[in-house]
Enzyme design. Structure first.
Site, PDB file in Angstrom:
ATOM      1  N   THR A 157      -3.556  15.377   1.213  1.00 40.06           N
ATOM      2  CA  THR A 157      -4.232  16.586   1.673  1.00 40.06           C
ATOM      3  C   THR A 157      -4.338  17.585   0.523  1.00 40.06           C
ATOM      4  OG1 THR A 157      -3.487  16.252   3.939  1.00 40.06           O
ATOM      5  CG2 THR A 157      -4.044  18.515   3.309  1.00 40.06           C
ATOM      6  N   HIS A 168       3.032   7.587   1.302  1.00 44.64           N
ATOM      7  CA  HIS A 168       3.517   7.170   2.630  1.00 44.64           C
ATOM      8  C   HIS A 168       2.563   6.239   3.368  1.00 44.64           C
ATOM      9  CE1 HIS A 168       1.293   9.758   5.633  1.00 44.64           C
ATOM     10  NE2 HIS A 168       1.052  10.475   4.568  1.00 44.64           N
ATOM     11  N   ASN A 227     -10.122   5.799   7.539  1.00 48.08           N
ATOM     12  CA  ASN A 227      -8.832   5.674   8.214  1.00 48.08           C
ATOM     13  C   ASN A 227      -8.953   5.176   9.655  1.00 48.08           C
ATOM     14  OD1 ASN A 227      -9.981   8.407   7.790  1.00 48.08           O
ATOM     15  ND2 ASN A 227      -8.574   8.991   9.428  1.00 48.08           N
ATOM     16  N   THR A 242       8.821  22.214  -9.898  1.00 48.39           N
ATOM     17  CA  THR A 242       9.800  21.230 -10.360  1.00 48.39           C
ATOM     18  C   THR A 242       9.408  19.835  -9.904  1.00 48.39           C
ATOM     19  OG1 THR A 242      11.515  22.908 -10.292  1.00 48.39           O
ATOM     20  CG2 THR A 242      12.261  20.610 -10.250  1.00 48.39           C
ATOM     21  N   SER A 277      -1.785   8.493  -1.550  1.00 54.64           N
ATOM     22  CA  SER A 277      -0.591   9.075  -0.931  1.00 54.64           C
ATOM     23  C   SER A 277       0.446   7.983  -0.669  1.00 54.64           C
ATOM     24  CB  SER A 277      -1.009   9.728   0.395  1.00 54.64           C
ATOM     25  OG  SER A 277       0.075  10.409   0.972  1.00 54.64           O
ATOM     26  N   CYS A 326      -4.236  13.330  13.360  1.00 54.00           N
ATOM     27  CA  CYS A 326      -4.485  14.759  13.608  1.00 54.00           C
ATOM     28  C   CYS A 326      -5.156  14.963  14.959  1.00 54.00           C
ATOM     29  CB  CYS A 326      -5.381  15.337  12.536  1.00 54.00           C
ATOM     30  SG  CYS A 326      -4.926  14.759  10.920  1.00 54.00           S
TER      31      CYS A 326
HETATM   32  N1  PLP Z   1      -7.067  10.887   3.629  1.00 50.67           N
HETATM   33  C1  PLP Z   1      -7.060   9.849   4.475  1.00 50.67           C
HETATM   34  C2  PLP Z   1      -8.206   8.892   4.488  1.00 50.67           C
HETATM   35  C3  PLP Z   1      -5.986   9.681   5.346  1.00 50.67           C
HETATM   36  O1  PLP Z   1      -5.994   8.649   6.201  1.00 50.67           O
HETATM   37  C4  PLP Z   1      -4.915  10.598   5.320  1.00 50.67           C
HETATM   38  C5  PLP Z   1      -3.760  10.429   6.242  1.00 50.67           C
HETATM   39  O2  PLP Z   1      -3.711  10.955   7.308  1.00 50.67           O
HETATM   40  C6  PLP Z   1      -4.971  11.664   4.407  1.00 50.67           C
HETATM   41  C7  PLP Z   1      -6.063  11.768   3.580  1.00 50.67           C
HETATM   42  C8  PLP Z   1      -3.877  12.688   4.315  1.00 50.67           C
HETATM   43  O3  PLP Z   1      -2.750  12.154   3.707  1.00 50.67           O
HETATM   44  P1  PLP Z   1      -1.411  13.014   3.541  1.00 50.67           P
HETATM   45  O4  PLP Z   1      -0.636  12.823   4.784  1.00 50.67           O
HETATM   46  O5  PLP Z   1      -0.732  12.436   2.356  1.00 50.67           O
HETATM   47  O6  PLP Z   1      -1.810  14.433   3.324  1.00 50.67           O
END
Ligand code: PLP
Length: 401
Positions: free
Chosen positions: A72, A203, A153, A239, A201, A326
């Site tokens: 994000t 995770h 996603n 940091t 990202s 979300c």
């Molecule tokens: N972009 C996409 C395509 C995602 O699926 C997600 C995850 O929800 C994000 C961005 C946001 O990732 P993060 O949780 O690292 O902000």
């Protein structure tokens, strides 16, 4: 039984990743910028982690990979940087994004639009994919940036990023791609395509939460979002997240090692599961499977609210989604289903199953049985399921009389 099929929302941390991170919490906890032994103890791990991250996306040394707090942040950063560099200065005034970008792109685009930018939201086609021609058709000499995700996603649709990159290059337009859903699921090589900025990202590929990254090609402008102690080459102060960098590095290495497995074994399991789901009457999948990441199914069950299905699955110990995390707490239609113009009776019926390399056949068998039972139960009580097999139809008729 507990079954986790929401890997596009987040993933389990690979135990090997966790054990590499652990010493950097309680043993080697120094601030890497300090001038003593506690700092120097962290340096080899940072170097190693960063090298693995560079290698994972095939980034050359001269380019930058900046560690952020999440995707994000990376997405916000690119668009806001373009705002400061181009729009505020009056150099150019236009950006383009697809209408199915993650909210971290869409909401940022809307924000800079409110500050005077011109934003084009590019449509997707009936397969849930963007046609590169729409990018070409909408580029003007005032276009500063195109931001199109690598993989969606919700559907798993893989977008034609190479072609879009070429079009941008040809027109001297900067190109950003949100590759969050691509890492570990399809090869990501920043040297194989024309890309200036790329977001990911940890995770989402079995790394820790709270660690994102932004790749920036050498010479491409970027305004620091966080000013301060000039860490990360002055691009992003704060940091360094040492365990985070270690964790993302290890997770990247593991994801690259497991890529072949994802693209063969996980894909085969997904396909077989999808075949069984599609045997249930009145079910629909938008994006053809060969155009998707290997782990994702977005499927509609006509006559069944996605949330009702989730509820039944949840009671059985199965975690799935109606789309992006979300959107999981409100009852809005799935945004991809809306974007492809799905009929009203289908827009609310989508369920997303997203697998990972940890998903087992036993879990999918159990999920399939649970889905079948849920479909029977929910269609039985559905007033909107007028397209039902004969038995249901007569039931509806008698109800109306
Ligand atoms: N972009 C996409 C395509 C995602 O699926 C997600 C995850 O929800 C994000 C961005 C946001 O990732 P993060 O949780 O690292 O902000």
């Amino acid at each position: 039984m507990k079954v986790y099929l929401d890997n596009n929302a987040t993933t389990i941390v690979d135990p090997a990743v966790f054990s590499e991170m652990e010493p950097y919490f309680v043993q080697r906890y120094g601030n890497p910028n300090s001038l003593h032994l506690f700092a120097s103890e962290t340096h080899p791990a940072i170097k190693d982690g960063m090298e693995k991250i560079y290698a994972g996306i095939h980034a050359p040394r001269e380019d930058s990979v900046i560690i952020t707090s999440c995707a994000t942040e990376s997405n916000n950063w690119v668009l806001k940087s373009i705002y400061f560099e181009y729009i505020l200065t009056g150099k150019k005034n236009h950006i383009m994004v697809s209408e199915v970008e993650h909210p971290s792109v869409i909401a940022t685009a809307k924000f800079i639009e409110s500050m005077g930018a011109k934003v084009t939201y590019l449509p997707i086609n009936h397969e849930g994919i963007i046609d590169p021609q729409t990018v070409r058709d909408n580029i003007t000499e005032n276009t500063a940036l195109v931001s199109i995700m690598w993989a969606n996603n919700e559907t798993g649709a893989i977008f034609p990023i190479a072609e879009i990159g070429d079009i941008c290059e040809e027109h001297n337009v900067l190109f950003h791609t949100d590759a969050v859903q691509a890492i570990g699921k399809t090869p990501v090589d920043v040297q194989a395509i024309n890309v200036d900025y790329l977001t990911f990202s940890a995770h989402k590929f079995h790394g820790p939460k709270g660690v994102g990254a932004l790749y920036v090609k050498k010479g491409k402008e970027l305004i620091p979002l966080l000013h301060g102690g000039a860490q990360m080459g002055g691009y992003r102060s704060g940091t360094l997240n040492v365990p985070g960098i270690v964790g993302m590095g290890k997770a990247m290495e593991q994801a690259i090692d497991a890529l072949e497995f994802e693209m063969t074994e996980v894909r085969e399991m997904r396909d077989a599961f999808e075949d069984e789901l599609l045997k249930i009457e009145d079910t629909f999948v938008v994006t053809p499977r060969e155009k998707r990441t290997p782990n994702t199914i977005l499927i509609s069950f006509r006559g069944i609210e996605g949330e009702s299905m989730l509820w039944d699955l949840n009671r059985a110990g199965i975690g799935a989604s109606t789309g992006s995390a979300c959107a999981s707490e409100d009852l809005e239609a799935n945004s991809v289903m809306e974007a492809i113009g799905a009929a009203e009776d289908l827009a609310h019926t989508a369920i997303r199953f997203s697998l990972s390399r940890y998903t087992t056949q036993e879990e999918l068998d159990y999920t399939l049985e649970t889905v079948k039972e849920a479909v029977k139960r929910l269609r039985g009580i559905s007033s909107s399921y007028a397209y039902a097999p004969e038995g249901h139809k007569s039931g509806l008729d008698s109800h109306h009389h």
